[in-house]
Write a protein that holds these residues in place. Structure first.
Motif, mmCIF file in Angstrom:
data_model
loop_
_atom_site.group_PDB
_atom_site.id
_atom_site.type_symbol
_atom_site.label_atom_id
_atom_site.label_comp_id
_atom_site.label_asym_id
_atom_site.label_seq_id
_atom_site.Cartn_x
_atom_site.Cartn_y
_atom_site.Cartn_z
ATOM 1 N N THR A 37 54.632 40.575 39.778
ATOM 2 C CA THR A 37 53.462 40.922 38.984
ATOM 3 C C THR A 37 52.444 39.788 38.985
ATOM 4 O O THR A 37 51.464 39.827 38.260
ATOM 5 N N THR A 38 52.692 38.762 39.806
ATOM 6 C CA THR A 38 51.809 37.603 39.899
ATOM 7 C C THR A 38 51.293 37.462 41.320
ATOM 8 O O THR A 38 52.057 37.580 42.283
ATOM 9 N N LEU A 39 50.007 37.202 41.446
ATOM 10 C CA LEU A 39 49.426 36.973 42.768
ATOM 11 C C LEU A 39 49.847 35.609 43.296
ATOM 12 O O LEU A 39 49.718 34.603 42.593
ATOM 13 N N THR A 40 50.371 35.591 44.506
ATOM 14 C CA THR A 40 50.732 34.328 45.149
ATOM 15 C C THR A 40 49.462 33.667 45.685
ATOM 16 O O THR A 40 48.396 34.290 45.764
ATOM 17 N N ASP A 41 49.580 32.408 46.084
ATOM 18 C CA ASP A 41 48.438 31.724 46.706
ATOM 19 C C ASP A 41 48.000 32.443 47.973
ATOM 20 O O ASP A 41 46.803 32.551 48.249
ATOM 21 N N ALA A 42 48.965 32.971 48.739
ATOM 22 C CA ALA A 42 48.630 33.714 49.960
ATOM 23 C C ALA A 42 47.858 34.980 49.630
ATOM 24 O O ALA A 42 46.892 35.330 50.322
ATOM 25 N N ALA A 43 48.242 35.673 48.574
ATOM 26 C CA ALA A 43 47.523 36.875 48.161
ATOM 27 C C ALA A 43 46.127 36.515 47.670
ATOM 28 O O ALA A 43 45.138 37.165 48.033
ATOM 29 N N ARG A 44 46.029 35.476 46.870
ATOM 30 C CA ARG A 44 44.719 35.036 46.374
ATOM 31 C C ARG A 44 43.765 34.739 47.525
ATOM 32 O O ARG A 44 42.584 35.089 47.469
ATOM 33 N N TRP B 137 34.751 46.621 48.895
ATOM 34 C CA TRP B 137 34.799 45.174 48.784
ATOM 35 C C TRP B 137 35.639 44.827 47.553
ATOM 36 O O TRP B 137 35.709 45.598 46.597
ATOM 37 N N ILE B 138 36.284 43.660 47.592
ATOM 38 C CA ILE B 138 37.274 43.329 46.569
ATOM 39 C C ILE B 138 37.137 41.862 46.184
ATOM 40 O O ILE B 138 36.651 41.062 46.961
ATOM 41 N N ASP B 139 37.590 41.528 44.982
ATOM 42 C CA ASP B 139 37.497 40.152 44.503
ATOM 43 C C ASP B 139 38.584 39.933 43.458
ATOM 44 O O ASP B 139 39.231 40.897 43.020
ATOM 45 N N ILE B 140 38.778 38.687 43.067
ATOM 46 C CA ILE B 140 39.676 38.379 41.949
ATOM 47 C C ILE B 140 38.993 37.380 41.024
ATOM 48 O O ILE B 140 38.117 36.620 41.433
ATOM 49 N N GLU B 141 39.440 37.421 39.792
ATOM 50 C CA GLU B 141 39.034 36.455 38.771
ATOM 51 C C GLU B 141 40.293 36.145 37.985
ATOM 52 O O GLU B 141 40.775 36.995 37.229
ATOM 53 N N GLY B 142 40.861 34.978 38.235
ATOM 54 C CA GLY B 142 42.169 34.672 37.656
ATOM 55 C C GLY B 142 43.200 35.594 38.270
ATOM 56 O O GLY B 142 43.332 35.664 39.493
ATOM 57 N N ASP B 143 43.918 36.345 37.437
ATOM 58 C CA ASP B 143 44.883 37.329 37.935
ATOM 59 C C ASP B 143 44.333 38.748 37.883
ATOM 60 O O ASP B 143 45.069 39.705 38.115
ATOM 61 N N THR B 144 43.056 38.889 37.575
ATOM 62 C CA THR B 144 42.419 40.197 37.481
ATOM 63 C C THR B 144 41.730 40.530 38.794
ATOM 64 O O THR B 144 40.984 39.722 39.337
ATOM 65 N N VAL B 145 41.987 41.723 39.296
ATOM 66 C CA VAL B 145 41.350 42.208 40.517
ATOM 67 C C VAL B 145 40.054 42.909 40.126
ATOM 68 O O VAL B 145 40.012 43.634 39.126
ATOM 69 N N LEU B 146 38.990 42.693 40.910
ATOM 70 C CA LEU B 146 37.687 43.266 40.608
ATOM 71 C C LEU B 146 37.195 44.160 41.740
ATOM 72 O O LEU B 146 37.253 43.779 42.907
ATOM 73 N N VAL B 147 36.726 45.336 41.360
ATOM 74 C CA VAL B 147 36.048 46.257 42.273
ATOM 75 C C VAL B 147 34.678 46.516 41.663
ATOM 76 O O VAL B 147 34.579 46.790 40.468
ATOM 77 N N ASN B 148 33.622 46.432 42.465
ATOM 78 C CA ASN B 148 32.264 46.623 41.981
ATOM 79 C C ASN B 148 31.763 47.983 42.442
ATOM 80 O O ASN B 148 31.919 48.335 43.615
ATOM 81 N N THR B 149 31.179 48.759 41.530
ATOM 82 C CA THR B 149 30.716 50.102 41.870
ATOM 83 C C THR B 149 29.620 50.536 40.918
ATOM 84 O O THR B 149 29.195 49.771 40.051
ATOM 85 N N MET B 150 29.184 51.770 41.064
ATOM 86 C CA MET B 150 28.201 52.385 40.181
ATOM 87 C C MET B 150 28.916 53.437 39.315
ATOM 88 O O MET B 150 29.850 54.092 39.793
#
Length: 134
Positions: A3-10, A36-49
């Motif tokens: 349930t934790t992102l590894t450095d490789a995943a980051r 397109w995808i991003d992370i902030e800490g352990d939170t994954v971000l998707v940007n959309t309308m």
């Protein structure tokens, strides 16, 4: 699975890898969109309308899936299942411009369509994470 992102995943989340983003439609079927995808800490971000299907789907049903496959090495993969914990308007415009720089090398996002609603960041908390190589 973790349930934790590894450095490789980051690292993969900071590269210009187009992700597959899966949401659940009203009838229970799945809808997958390249995004397109991003992370902030352990939170994954998707940007959309807000008017796009993925935003409508996650507003009603919070279960989602995200998969990144490195185009240079298809055995380098991050796949996760998670829950949407928010749709955030504040900062979404700056965020899409940052993603545009990463993915296209441009300073400003050229594809906004005001008839599709307001720009938001979909915030996802991973619940199950698979990383290859582990």
């Amino acid at each position: 699975m973790s349930t934790t992102l590894t450095d490789a995943a980051r690292a993969m989340f900071t590269e210009p890898i187009v992700a597959s983003f899966t949401t659940v439609n009203a009838d229970g079927s799945l809808q997958t969109t390249p995004t397109w995808i991003d992370i902030e800490g352990d939170t994954v971000l998707v940007n959309t309308m807000t008017g796009r299907r993925k935003a409508r789907n996650v507003s009603a049903r919070s279960n989602v899936g995200v998969m990144l496959v490195d185009p240079a090495n298809p055995f380098r993969v991050v796949s996760l299942a998670g829950k949407v914990v928010g749709l955030v308007e504040e900062g979404a415009g700056d965020h899409i411009d940052a993603l545009t720089q990463r993915y296209m090398g441009l300073d400003k996002h050229p594809f906004d369509h005001p008839d599709e609603g307001v720009r938001v960041m979909i915030r996802i908390e991973p619940e199950h994470i698979y990383v290859q190589p582990s």
